[in-house]
Design a protein around this motif. Structure first.
Motif: not given
Length: 472
Positions: A65-70, A104-105, A119-125
């Protein structure tokens, strides 16, 4: 189960030749406690942990819940496909709207009788984690609490113990109800300076007085999940037409597994239907994988649902049959906040919206009770009230064991000895029948206990003496 060996003068006034005499009620209280105490302690401990499910799950999910999404986020369809690829042979059950922009999704997929949370990273998949839903800590606690990790058999065992716990609480209230209103010592507060015997007796009685109402509420509101009583409730829902609506709680382990398998079959049928029009027809069903664009409409569904502010978690599901509608729902533990949506598969528009108030009366009553049972109806105070009740039940149980251990005689179980044979009572028959109809497991077990006691245990002298039974 826990009074002195000699009846008090007030109690003696109730010693008459009927099934409602003090000593007979005392015996039923004793035997109900003998059966229930291990389960009461177990349910209190596991239930106390489950009360704080939201806080515990947020703590455990902190890394996600604290991902780096740029950069730019991937489409929801791509995120779903990444989750499905992580669990080969699975189908989409739910897409969970992220709690925060940094989360994360969570995509819940099903395969056979299992569900997996991906749990999927919404930017990098990137797939950050895959966990079987049944292995999640709070799911394990839920199954320990409700079914002892034994499936439907465990659920029925817990239901039996809960039913007898209701008898234990009610008979305890009868035994300790103050006969003289001016004497409240030992009823609402503990006498601390009159010896250990009085202390333990008061601790048991006073704790019972303070927590009995809350304990009865928890016992009754926990029944809808039970395999036997929950099935019983399904039939009762037909009385006001509620059976036409799908209930949002499961009844036993088999019910949960059946629901998962049905979702898998339905989703696969829906996806296959979208692909079959492009397949050769060979006179039999062909199992085809979903097309890459099978879940393309999900981005439209998310755009519609995300703006509604539904209570977390919000779950979006694909159609379960060819040409079917998408659905979305709030799956909040505070059930009065729940809503169900039906969405147009082409535009994402809302076709139907059903809130808690639109559900049947039985479902609303059960929903409020379940939310309070889980400690989620009115926030932190609800959780603390549940914790207070659980601690009280543990105190009640441990003090009962201490009292029994201190007063037991050598060579006998320690149950109150019957002074005289109680006479038949129509009042008792009506009362027992009412309880037996409302709590079928209690009714069935009560008949078995009475028959075994009457025709077996009383016939064996050593057993009769050990149990404190009168001769036939």
């Amino acid at each position: 189960m826990s009074t002195s060996q000699n009846l008090s003068s007030a109690a003696a006034a109730y010693e008459r030749q009927s099934w409602f005499n003090y000593r007979t009620i005392w015996r039923w209280h004793f035997y109900a406690g003998l059966l229930c105490i291990p389960f009461i302690i177990w349910l209190s401990v596991t239930g106390s942990i489950y009360l704080f499910k939201p806080q515990i799950e947020r703590f455990l999910d902190r890394p996600y819940d604290s991902l780096s999404i740029t950069g730019q986020r991937a489409t929801a369809e791509a995120q779903v496909n990444a989750a499905l690829a992580a669990v080969p042979g699975s189908s989409l059950h739910y897409y969970e709207l992220p709690r925060t922009p940094e989360s994360a999704t969570r995509v819940i997929v099903g395969r056979d009788a299992d569900e997996f949370r991906v749990y999927v990273h919404p930017q990098t998949l990137q797939v950050l984690k895959v966990v079987n839903e049944d292995s999640r800590p709070m799911k394990v606690i839920f199954r320990l609490h409700g079914e002892l990790l034994m499936g439907d058999r465990g659920s029925m065992l817990v239901e039996l113990a809960a039913s007898w716990a209701i008898v234990m609480v009610l008979t305890g209230l009868y035994l300790w109800w103050p006969r003289q209103s001016e004497k409240l010592t030992g009823v609402i507060f503990v006498r601390m300076r009159q010896g250990k015997r009085i202390f333990w007796r008061d601790l048991h009685a006073v704790t019972g007085v303070w927590v009995s109402a809350f304990a009865l509420f928890l016992l009754l509101t926990g029944l809808p999940w039970a395999k036997s009583w929950g099935g019983y409730l399904k039939k009762a829902r037909t009385l006001n037409g509620a059976a036409t609506l799908q209930q949002d709680w499961t009844t036993g382990r088999s019910s949960e597994i059946a629901e998962r398998v049905a979702m898998n079959q339905g989703n696969m049928a829906g996806m296959e239907g979208m692909s079959m029009e492009h397949a050769d027809h060979m006179g039999h069903m062909m199992l085809l994988p979903p097309r890459p664009d099978s879940y393309a409409p999900i981005d439209k569904m998310i755009a519609t649902v995300a703006s509604l502010g539904l209570a977390y978690p919000v779950l979006i599901s694909p159609p379960t049959h060819p040409g079917g509608d998408w659905t979305a729902k709030s799956d909040a533990q505070n059930r009065p906040l729940r809503e169900n949506l039906t969405l147009d598969p082409k535009s994402g528009a809302i076709l139907k919206r059903e809130g808690f108030r639109q559900r049947g009366l039985v479902d609303r009553i059960i929903g409020i009770g379940v939310a309070a049972h889980e400690g989620q109806l009115f926030g932190l105070f609800n959780q603390l009230l549940g914790l207070f009740t659980a601690i009280g039940l543990v105190l009640l149980s441990t003090s009962a064991v201490v009292l029994w251990w201190r007063r037991r005689a050598v060579g006998v179980l320690g149950a109150p000895v019957q002074v005289r044979k109680p006479r038949f009572s129509w009042g008792l028959v009506v009362l027992a029948t009412a309880f037996g109809l409302y709590l079928p497991m209690l009714g069935a077990s009560l008949v078995i206990v009475l028959l075994v006691e009457r025709f077996v245990l009383r016939k064996i002298p050593a057993t009769r003496i050990w149990l404190g039974l009168s001769a036939t």
